[in-house]
Write a protein that holds these residues in place. Structure first.
Motif, mmCIF file in Angstrom:
data_model
loop_
_atom_site.group_PDB
_atom_site.id
_atom_site.type_symbol
_atom_site.label_atom_id
_atom_site.label_comp_id
_atom_site.label_asym_id
_atom_site.label_seq_id
_atom_site.Cartn_x
_atom_site.Cartn_y
_atom_site.Cartn_z
ATOM 1 N N ALA A 295 10.245 -6.514 9.991
ATOM 2 C CA ALA A 295 10.193 -6.524 11.462
ATOM 3 C C ALA A 295 8.743 -6.264 11.861
ATOM 4 O O ALA A 295 8.381 -5.193 12.351
ATOM 5 C CB ALA A 295 11.127 -5.473 12.044
ATOM 6 N N THR A 296 7.889 -7.254 11.634
ATOM 7 C CA THR A 296 6.452 -7.087 11.854
ATOM 8 C C THR A 296 6.152 -6.922 13.341
ATOM 9 O O THR A 296 6.663 -7.657 14.184
ATOM 10 C CB THR A 296 5.683 -8.297 11.319
ATOM 11 N N TYR A 297 5.308 -5.949 13.642
ATOM 12 C CA TYR A 297 4.830 -5.758 15.017
ATOM 13 C C TYR A 297 3.439 -6.350 15.184
ATOM 14 O O TYR A 297 3.174 -7.076 16.130
ATOM 15 C CB TYR A 297 4.821 -4.269 15.365
ATOM 16 N N ARG A 298 2.550 -6.038 14.260
ATOM 17 C CA ARG A 298 1.169 -6.527 14.372
ATOM 18 C C ARG A 298 0.520 -6.518 12.992
ATOM 19 O O ARG A 298 0.700 -5.575 12.216
ATOM 20 C CB ARG A 298 0.382 -5.614 15.319
ATOM 21 N N GLU A 299 -0.235 -7.570 12.689
ATOM 22 C CA GLU A 299 -1.053 -7.576 11.469
ATOM 23 C C GLU A 299 -2.289 -6.717 11.713
ATOM 24 O O GLU A 299 -2.797 -6.640 12.833
ATOM 25 C CB GLU A 299 -1.466 -9.005 11.125
ATOM 26 N N TRP A 300 -2.804 -6.098 10.637
ATOM 27 C CA TRP A 300 -3.900 -5.161 10.817
ATOM 28 C C TRP A 300 -5.077 -5.475 9.889
ATOM 29 O O TRP A 300 -6.133 -5.890 10.338
ATOM 30 C CB TRP A 300 -3.393 -3.731 10.600
ATOM 31 N N PRO A 332 1.031 2.202 17.630
ATOM 32 C CA PRO A 332 1.665 2.688 18.853
ATOM 33 C C PRO A 332 2.972 3.414 18.550
ATOM 34 O O PRO A 332 3.440 3.446 17.408
ATOM 35 C CB PRO A 332 1.923 1.399 19.640
ATOM 36 N N GLU A 333 3.578 3.988 19.574
ATOM 37 C CA GLU A 333 4.797 4.776 19.394
ATOM 38 C C GLU A 333 5.923 3.964 18.790
ATOM 39 O O GLU A 333 6.724 4.484 18.015
ATOM 40 C CB GLU A 333 5.233 5.345 20.752
ATOM 41 N N ARG A 334 5.972 2.710 19.081
ATOM 42 C CA ARG A 334 7.107 1.886 18.645
ATOM 43 C C ARG A 334 6.907 1.267 17.267
ATOM 44 O O ARG A 334 7.748 0.478 16.812
ATOM 45 C CB ARG A 334 7.367 0.779 19.657
ATOM 46 N N ALA A 335 5.802 1.590 16.580
ATOM 47 C CA ALA A 335 5.535 0.983 15.269
ATOM 48 C C ALA A 335 4.883 1.990 14.340
ATOM 49 O O ALA A 335 4.290 2.981 14.779
ATOM 50 C CB ALA A 335 4.639 -0.245 15.421
ATOM 51 N N GLY A 336 4.993 1.723 13.041
ATOM 52 C CA GLY A 336 4.317 2.511 12.022
ATOM 53 C C GLY A 336 3.641 1.598 11.027
ATOM 54 O O GLY A 336 4.021 0.430 10.888
ATOM 55 N N LEU A 360 1.571 -3.228 10.981
ATOM 56 C CA LEU A 360 2.401 -2.356 11.791
ATOM 57 C C LEU A 360 3.796 -2.960 11.875
ATOM 58 O O LEU A 360 3.953 -4.112 12.273
ATOM 59 C CB LEU A 360 1.805 -2.209 13.193
ATOM 60 N N LEU A 361 4.801 -2.167 11.458
ATOM 61 C CA LEU A 361 6.186 -2.620 11.511
ATOM 62 C C LEU A 361 6.911 -1.906 12.639
ATOM 63 O O LEU A 361 6.705 -0.698 12.872
ATOM 64 C CB LEU A 361 6.896 -2.373 10.197
ATOM 65 N N ARG A 363 9.629 0.078 14.724
ATOM 66 C CA ARG A 363 10.631 1.092 14.447
ATOM 67 C C ARG A 363 11.999 0.571 14.885
ATOM 68 O O ARG A 363 12.090 -0.297 15.751
ATOM 69 C CB ARG A 363 10.290 2.393 15.172
ATOM 70 N N SER A 364 13.050 1.101 14.291
ATOM 71 C CA SER A 364 14.384 0.580 14.565
ATOM 72 C C SER A 364 14.888 0.971 15.941
ATOM 73 O O SER A 364 15.729 0.291 16.508
ATOM 74 C CB SER A 364 15.368 1.049 13.497
ATOM 75 N N HIS A 365 14.390 2.085 16.512
ATOM 76 C CA HIS A 365 14.823 2.478 17.851
ATOM 77 C C HIS A 365 13.888 1.880 18.899
ATOM 78 O O HIS A 365 12.728 1.602 18.641
ATOM 79 C CB HIS A 365 14.844 4.003 17.980
ATOM 80 N N ARG A 366 14.401 1.667 20.072
ATOM 81 C CA ARG A 366 13.613 1.090 21.172
ATOM 82 C C ARG A 366 13.134 2.190 22.092
ATOM 83 O O ARG A 366 13.814 3.169 22.316
ATOM 84 C CB ARG A 366 14.481 0.078 21.964
#
Length: 366
Positions: A295-300, A332-336, A360-361, A363-366
């Motif tokens: 569940a990719t959020y952003r490449e770093w 950010p708060e929604r990713a690690g 950055l992946l 997180r499972s919670h919104r």
């Protein structure tokens, strides 16, 4: 006296005549030999591409990078982008492609890249300005006809000057004249320890697979592995067979004019025996296989990228991933942040690329 400007003075369609002329003609060469490069030299690569929506989507479609954040405005906004950006693999390939004519068109092996950082996510219409600085030049001890050159390359937004991506790249580059070498290439004995010829490879007995693609699931897998002296590692099911579009088409779309991707005549007598895939295409396919299970959020960032063997037409590329670290405080708060080691391998189970990636992946919670 013959007027050689007269188009009827010589029949260029006559095979014997043309062959005679061709033997006498000097070939105007492209690219630079190893001796051209000196540490500290700066090179500006022109022209730079204008990043396009069509180019990004073609790259993503061909390499199986089907992340909707790079296709759809609603998903892009959901990831924190103001507008749909171009895919980072396309950006990196375009920046490197623009350097090929000046740095590596003569041929030679692409050895690897380090410290690859995505500084900003540009949108279609961004014009690239690309420059490189020679970091180091080293004669090859094993191949007297080559030298090794490392460059630092930066791709910027031409209008604003903002850095978009930067990296260090190392290539073997043909020498104009082979250098003297003793050719020893000896292997030193480590002295003590088990005989490596009889000891098996150092691999864990147990491999752990994350139960899903979110950050918490990768962190939980690492915790389980730590408790059982295991490793978090797994293979990806998809494969992608190298066709003409991948091997020749995508490099050309990024201004990568290196002969090893396009000139089958020249490559027939090379160690590969055929044209080979652009390293960034092989890499992008391997990362696409991995991203399809995240569940990719952003490449770093990326590091320690190495290319181990040739990839030619007809080879099929698969992906393997090992998870190295999870950092809950990065992003950010929604990713690690999760750090991976990815391996691309072919149908013979031979590794052809490896590299480390931090993404950055979600997180499972919104």
């Amino acid at each position: 006296m013959t007027d050689w400007t007269d188009p009827d003075a010589v029949d260029l369609s006559d095979e014997e005549t043309f062959e005679t002329l061709l033997d006498r003609a000097e070939t105007r060469e492209k690219g630079h030999y190893f001796e051209f490069f000196e540490p500290g030299d700066e090179l500006t690569h022109d022209p730079g591409l204008v990043l396009s929506k069509a180019g990004s989507e073609d790259w993503m479609g061909q390499t199986l990078n089907h992340d909707p954040a790079y296709w759809r405005p609603d998903r892009a906004r959901d990831r924190g982008f103001e507008a749909v950006p171009v895919h980072p693999d396309y950006l990196l390939a375009c920046v490197m492609g623009a350097t090929v004519e000046d740095l590596s068109e003569k041929g030679g092996y692409f050895l690897g890249r380090d410290d690859v950082t995505i500084h900003r996510s540009p949108t279609p219409g961004t014009e690239l300005a690309v420059s490189s600085t020679v970091v180091e030049t080293t004669p090859s001890s094993s191949r007297p006809e080559y030298g090794i050159v490392t460059w630092e390359t930066v791709g910027r937004n031409r209008e604003t000057g903002d850095r978009l991506v930067s990296y260090e790249r190392t290539n073997m580059i043909p020498r104009r004249e082979p250098t003297a070498t003793d050719g020893s290439g000896t292997v030193t004995d480590s002295g003590d320890g088990e005989d490596e010829s009889t000891a098996g490879p150092a691999v864990p007995d147990t491999l752990v697979t994350p139960e899903g693609g979110h950050f918490e699931e990768f962190r939980a897998a690492l915790n389980r592995a730590d408790e059982t002296d295991a490793a978090v590692a797994y293979a990806h099911e998809r494969g992608r067979t190298m066709d003409d579009g991948l091997v020749s088409g995508l490099p050309l779309s990024t201004l990568n004019t290196a002969r090893q991707h396009h000139n089958r005549d020249v490559m027939t007598d090379s160690p590969s025996g055929d044209i080979v895939a652009y390293g960034d295409v092989t890499r992008s396919i391997a990362l696409a296989h991995a991203r399809s299970d995240e569940a990719t959020y952003r490449e770093w960032r990326y590091d320690a990228e190495r290319f181990h063997d040739f990839v030619t037409l007809g080879d099929t590329i698969y992906g393997f991933t090992r998870v190295l670290d999870c950092d809950a405080d990065a992003g950010p708060e929604r990713a690690g942040a999760v750090t991976f080691e990815h391996v691309a391998y072919n149908q013979h189970r031979t590794p052809v690329y490896s590299g480390r990636r931090t993404a950055l992946l979600q997180r499972s919670h919104r």
